[in-house]
Design a protein around this motif. Sequence first.
Motif, PDB file in Angstrom:
ATOM      1  N   ASP A  42       1.103  -1.242  -0.052  1.00 32.67           N
ATOM      2  CA  ASP A  42      -0.240   0.004   0.059  1.00 32.67           C
ATOM      3  C   ASP A  42       0.964   1.201   0.010  1.00 32.67           C
ATOM      4  OD1 ASP A  42      -2.002  -1.541   0.174  1.00 32.67           O
ATOM      5  OD2 ASP A  42      -2.309  -1.336   2.249  1.00 32.67           O
ATOM      6  N   MET A  43       0.482   2.323  -0.754  1.00 30.35           N
ATOM      7  CA  MET A  43       1.292   3.343  -1.019  1.00 30.35           C
ATOM      8  C   MET A  43       0.700   4.601  -0.458  1.00 30.35           C
ATOM      9  SD  MET A  43       3.087   2.989  -4.812  1.00 30.35           S
ATOM     10  CE  MET A  43       1.685   2.119  -5.466  1.00 30.35           C
ATOM     11  N   SER A  44       1.232   5.524   0.148  1.00 27.30           N
ATOM     12  CA  SER A  44       0.869   6.871   0.537  1.00 27.30           C
ATOM     13  C   SER A  44       1.764   8.019   0.441  1.00 27.30           C
ATOM     14  CB  SER A  44       0.788   6.793   2.146  1.00 27.30           C
ATOM     15  OG  SER A  44      -0.359   5.954   2.635  1.00 27.30           O
ATOM     16  N   PHE A  45       1.402   9.095  -0.176  1.00 29.04           N
ATOM     17  CA  PHE A  45       2.129  10.162  -0.308  1.00 29.04           C
ATOM     18  C   PHE A  45       1.397  11.472   0.318  1.00 29.04           C
ATOM     19  CE2 PHE A  45       2.068   7.434  -4.282  1.00 29.04           C
ATOM     20  CZ  PHE A  45       3.529   7.133  -4.408  1.00 29.04           C
ATOM     21  N   LYS A  46       2.495  12.122   1.039  1.00 23.29           N
ATOM     22  CA  LYS A  46       1.659  13.426   1.650  1.00 23.29           C
ATOM     23  C   LYS A  46       2.765  14.464   1.101  1.00 23.29           C
ATOM     24  CE  LYS A  46       0.714  10.931   5.964  1.00 23.29           C
ATOM     25  NZ  LYS A  46       0.854  10.793   7.258  1.00 23.29           N
ATOM     26  N   GLY A  47       1.824  15.597   1.050  1.00 19.93           N
ATOM     27  CA  GLY A  47       2.362  17.111   0.958  1.00 19.93           C
ATOM     28  C   GLY A  47       1.798  17.689   1.921  1.00 19.93           C
ATOM     29  N   GLU A  48       2.412  19.024   1.595  1.00 12.98           N
ATOM     30  CA  GLU A  48       1.945  20.160   2.704  1.00 12.98           C
ATOM     31  C   GLU A  48       0.290  20.212   2.810  1.00 12.98           C
ATOM     32  OE1 GLU A  48       3.251  24.207   3.070  1.00 12.98           O
ATOM     33  OE2 GLU A  48       5.200  23.511   2.170  1.00 12.98           O
ATOM     34  N   ASN A  49      -0.203  20.186   1.886  1.00 15.16           N
ATOM     35  CA  ASN A  49      -1.881  20.359   1.988  1.00 15.16           C
ATOM     36  C   ASN A  49      -2.635  19.065   1.244  1.00 15.16           C
ATOM     37  OD1 ASN A  49      -1.465  22.848   3.485  1.00 15.16           O
ATOM     38  ND2 ASN A  49      -1.174  23.751   1.540  1.00 15.16           N
ATOM     39  N   TRP A  50      -1.943  18.139   1.274  1.00 18.51           N
ATOM     40  CA  TRP A  50      -2.636  16.812   0.528  1.00 18.51           C
ATOM     41  C   TRP A  50      -2.162  15.689   0.758  1.00 18.51           C
ATOM     42  CZ3 TRP A  50       0.614  13.887  -2.422  1.00 18.51           C
ATOM     43  CH2 TRP A  50       1.731  14.510  -3.117  1.00 18.51           C
ATOM     44  N   GLN A  51      -2.948  14.637   0.448  1.00 13.32           N
ATOM     45  CA  GLN A  51      -2.417  13.357   0.882  1.00 13.32           C
ATOM     46  C   GLN A  51      -3.256  12.180   0.030  1.00 13.32           C
ATOM     47  OE1 GLN A  51      -3.316  12.048   4.826  1.00 13.32           O
ATOM     48  NE2 GLN A  51      -2.894  10.183   4.685  1.00 13.32           N
TER      49      GLN A  51
END
Length: 82
Positions: A42-51
Amino acid sequence: MATPAIGKGLIVLGLAITLLGAAFLFADRLPFLKSLGRLPGDMSFKGENWQVHMPLATSLILSVVLSGIFWLISYLGNRGGR
């Protein structure tokens, strides 16, 4: 239309909904349900204001399990119609 077939289908559907409800009720006590969505594939990507979350491994495992269940239901259903 064959009403006994509809009745059997409704019974199976009711049992499936009951089992799904019980799984949600006891989800915090079952360790294998806690890990769904957090498997190694399972993959997760996070940014400052998004996921973004992509549960690829969880989707594959659920697909195999559900395919097996539906195959078994189909197999048992066809045995009775011989």
